[in-house]
Motif scaffolding. Structure first.
Motif, PDB file in Angstrom:
ATOM      1  N   LEU A 128       0.826  -1.211   0.000  1.00 50.39           N
ATOM      2  CA  LEU A 128       0.000   0.000   0.000  1.00 50.39           C
ATOM      3  C   LEU A 128       0.857   1.257   0.000  1.00 50.39           C
ATOM      4  O   LEU A 128       0.542   2.243  -0.679  1.00 50.39           O
ATOM      5  CB  LEU A 128      -0.926   0.000   1.215  1.00 50.39           C
ATOM      6  CG  LEU A 128      -2.211  -0.826   1.093  1.00 50.39           C
ATOM      7  CD1 LEU A 128      -2.949  -0.856   2.425  1.00 50.39           C
ATOM      8  CD2 LEU A 128      -3.117  -0.272   0.004  1.00 50.39           C
ATOM      9  N   GLU A 129       1.946   1.239   0.760  1.00 52.31           N
ATOM     10  CA  GLU A 129       2.851   2.399   0.784  1.00 52.31           C
ATOM     11  C   GLU A 129       3.401   2.681  -0.610  1.00 52.31           C
ATOM     12  O   GLU A 129       3.455   3.837  -1.053  1.00 52.31           O
ATOM     13  CB  GLU A 129       4.011   2.141   1.752  1.00 52.31           C
ATOM     14  CG  GLU A 129       3.629   2.246   3.214  1.00 52.31           C
ATOM     15  CD  GLU A 129       4.834   2.012   4.113  1.00 52.31           C
ATOM     16  OE1 GLU A 129       5.993   2.088   3.609  1.00 52.31           O
ATOM     17  OE2 GLU A 129       4.638   1.744   5.309  1.00 52.31           O
ATOM     18  N   GLN A 132       0.562   4.117  -2.802  1.00 49.52           N
ATOM     19  CA  GLN A 132       0.179   5.486  -2.433  1.00 49.52           C
ATOM     20  C   GLN A 132       1.174   6.505  -2.969  1.00 49.52           C
ATOM     21  O   GLN A 132       0.812   7.651  -3.244  1.00 49.52           O
ATOM     22  CB  GLN A 132       0.045   5.590  -0.913  1.00 49.52           C
ATOM     23  CG  GLN A 132      -1.216   4.914  -0.383  1.00 49.52           C
ATOM     24  CD  GLN A 132      -1.180   4.636   1.111  1.00 49.52           C
ATOM     25  OE1 GLN A 132      -0.179   4.908   1.779  1.00 49.52           O
ATOM     26  NE2 GLN A 132      -2.263   4.096   1.641  1.00 49.52           N
ATOM     27  N   SER A 133       2.419   6.101  -3.158  1.00 50.29           N
ATOM     28  CA  SER A 133       3.425   7.015  -3.711  1.00 50.29           C
ATOM     29  C   SER A 133       3.224   7.242  -5.202  1.00 50.29           C
ATOM     30  O   SER A 133       3.861   8.124  -5.780  1.00 50.29           O
ATOM     31  CB  SER A 133       4.829   6.460  -3.462  1.00 50.29           C
ATOM     32  OG  SER A 133       5.096   5.341  -4.302  1.00 50.29           O
ATOM     33  N   GLU A 135       0.066   7.732  -6.692  1.00 51.76           N
ATOM     34  CA  GLU A 135      -1.272   8.247  -6.985  1.00 51.76           C
ATOM     35  C   GLU A 135      -1.266   9.468  -7.901  1.00 51.76           C
ATOM     36  O   GLU A 135      -2.285   9.810  -8.492  1.00 51.76           O
ATOM     37  CB  GLU A 135      -2.011   8.576  -5.678  1.00 51.76           C
ATOM     38  CG  GLU A 135      -2.401   7.330  -4.897  1.00 51.76           C
ATOM     39  CD  GLU A 135      -3.228   7.655  -3.666  1.00 51.76           C
ATOM     40  OE1 GLU A 135      -3.528   8.850  -3.452  1.00 51.76           O
ATOM     41  OE2 GLU A 135      -3.579   6.721  -2.920  1.00 51.76           O
ATOM     42  N   ARG A 142      -2.973   5.505 -13.202  1.00 46.36           N
ATOM     43  CA  ARG A 142      -3.556   5.792 -11.889  1.00 46.36           C
ATOM     44  C   ARG A 142      -4.747   4.880 -11.620  1.00 46.36           C
ATOM     45  O   ARG A 142      -4.965   4.450 -10.484  1.00 46.36           O
ATOM     46  CB  ARG A 142      -3.960   7.258 -11.803  1.00 46.36           C
ATOM     47  CG  ARG A 142      -4.350   7.685 -10.399  1.00 46.36           C
ATOM     48  CD  ARG A 142      -4.311   9.189 -10.214  1.00 46.36           C
ATOM     49  NE  ARG A 142      -5.347   9.866 -10.979  1.00 46.36           N
ATOM     50  CZ  ARG A 142      -5.122  10.639 -12.027  1.00 46.36           C
ATOM     51  NH1 ARG A 142      -3.886  10.825 -12.472  1.00 46.36           N
ATOM     52  NH2 ARG A 142      -6.107  11.240 -12.669  1.00 46.36           N
ATOM     53  N   PHE A 146      -5.211   2.499  -8.267  1.00 46.48           N
ATOM     54  CA  PHE A 146      -6.389   2.416  -7.394  1.00 46.48           C
ATOM     55  C   PHE A 146      -6.952   0.995  -7.386  1.00 46.48           C
ATOM     56  O   PHE A 146      -7.429   0.511  -6.356  1.00 46.48           O
ATOM     57  CB  PHE A 146      -7.456   3.407  -7.845  1.00 46.48           C
ATOM     58  CG  PHE A 146      -7.108   4.848  -7.590  1.00 46.48           C
ATOM     59  CD1 PHE A 146      -6.602   5.245  -6.357  1.00 46.48           C
ATOM     60  CD2 PHE A 146      -7.293   5.815  -8.569  1.00 46.48           C
ATOM     61  CE1 PHE A 146      -6.278   6.577  -6.107  1.00 46.48           C
ATOM     62  CE2 PHE A 146      -6.971   7.142  -8.334  1.00 46.48           C
ATOM     63  CZ  PHE A 146      -6.462   7.521  -7.102  1.00 46.48           C
ATOM     64  N   GLN A 149      -4.904  -1.031  -5.075  1.00 48.81           N
ATOM     65  CA  GLN A 149      -5.211  -0.658  -3.691  1.00 48.81           C
ATOM     66  C   GLN A 149      -6.499  -1.343  -3.241  1.00 48.81           C
ATOM     67  O   GLN A 149      -6.579  -1.864  -2.119  1.00 48.81           O
ATOM     68  CB  GLN A 149      -5.347   0.861  -3.575  1.00 48.81           C
ATOM     69  CG  GLN A 149      -4.044   1.616  -3.645  1.00 48.81           C
ATOM     70  CD  GLN A 149      -4.234   3.115  -3.543  1.00 48.81           C
ATOM     71  OE1 GLN A 149      -5.350   3.621  -3.623  1.00 48.81           O
ATOM     72  NE2 GLN A 149      -3.150   3.848  -3.359  1.00 48.81           N
ATOM     73  N   ALA A 165     -11.525   2.804  -3.077  1.00 50.54           N
ATOM     74  CA  ALA A 165     -10.460   2.661  -4.068  1.00 50.54           C
ATOM     75  C   ALA A 165     -11.029   2.294  -5.436  1.00 50.54           C
ATOM     76  O   ALA A 165     -10.621   2.842  -6.464  1.00 50.54           O
ATOM     77  CB  ALA A 165      -9.461   1.593  -3.611  1.00 50.54           C
TER      78      ALA A 165
END
Length: 304
Positions: A128-129, A132-133, A135, A142, A146, A149, A165
């Motif tokens: 997830l980290e 998230q970087s 997005e 993108r 999502f 995620q 998400a």
């Protein structure tokens, strides 16, 4: 060969694609796209250890290629200093463009692949980290960020986060069948059955060949007491993938409990057992490295 491998991927024949890409990458070790495709195929087959090993090999080859290209680029720049810009040859200009591309690294692709591998290794928080970087990347990619995620939040049983998400995924790409299917799967555990049915229907309108989506559509319909429509959805699933035990079991349950069709229920319970046996056999053959390719879908062993 590259296009043939892509066609194999489109047909769900990832092992055949792997065999081609391994040979291509061996012959053209600086064509890093072949390494990327190998990783994607390994992930599709849930071969996470092999995917990690391929990623390591890719990064090592890329580092070697970048170092060599930098040295060549330095030499070429020194050579070009001795001539006027307009006097450089087309060959020199072509080589300059090629070397400039070679010394770069698409870190976003690397991070995205790393996130998918981490997800397969069940390192969900780290995955997830990484995602998230990413997005802020381009719209098309993108949507996939999502989507991934959402898949992780489903694994974490965080249904509202998964729903959010997948909502973002289809907003970026309204034609994403996967996003609507993800929404369906996030709605079902929350008992948002009508919304789940609508999301599954939307997904199937975009990509009808999706056995698991037909199954989830049937579950939503059954909960909405639309049993005849649920039966049709399950029949579509079984036509697309007869080796899916969950579909046979659910169809047997509806036939027995709602329509008092014992013969039909018995038949599908038997088919569920046969399907489970075929899947177990296929899994053993895969683990043993058998060259035999059972004619079942990649995800037919998955249940719900």
């Amino acid at each position: 060969k590259h296009n043939l491998a892509r066609a194999y991927i489109g047909g769900g024949r990832h092992q055949d694609a792997i065999e081609i890409y391994e040979k291509l990458w061996e012959k053209f070790p600086t064509e890093h796209r072949f390494g990327v495709k190998l990783i994607e195929c390994r992930l599709a087959l849930e071969q996470y250890q092999e995917a990690r090993q391929t990623m390591t090999r890719l990064m090592e080859r890329k580092a070697t290629h970048v170092q060599k290209s930098r040295e060549e680029l330095t030499e070429l720049n020194e050579e070009l200093k001795k001539v006027e810009p307009d006097d450089s040859t087309e060959e020199q200009r072509h080589k300059l463009r090629k070397l400039k591309r070679a010394v770069g690294t698409n870190l976003k692709t690397v991070i995205f692949l790393e996130a998918k591998i981490l997800r397969g290794e069940n390192e969900l928080d780290l995955a997830l980290e990484r995602l998230q970087s990413l997005e802020g990347i381009g719209a098309h990619h993108r949507a996939e960020v999502f989507q991934q995620q959402g898949e992780i939040y489903l694994q974490l049983s965080n249904w509202p986060a998964a729903e959010n998400a997948f909502d973002k995924a289809w907003e970026v790409d309204p034609h994403s069948a996967a996003a609507y299917h993800g929404l369906c799967r996030s709605y079902l555990p929350q008992r948002k059955n009508r919304l789940a049915a609508e999301a599954a229907q939307r997904s199937l309108s975009l990509m009808f060949f999706n056995p698991r989506c037909h199954l989830h559509y049937a579950i939503a319909l059954q909960r909405c007491r639309q049993h005849e429509m649920a039966i049709r959805a399950l029949e579509n699933e079984i036509k697309q993938n007869p080796n899916f035990p969950a579909a046979h079991r659910r169809l047997a349950m509806i036939l027995r409990n709602r329509f008092k069709d014992s013969d039909g229920a018995d038949f599908h319970e038997q088919q569920a057992r046969f399907a489970a046996e075929r899947i177990e056999e296929a899994m053993r053959e895969r683990e043993n490295g058998s060259s035999k390719k059972p004619e079942i879908l990649e995800y037919s062993h998955q249940d719900i």
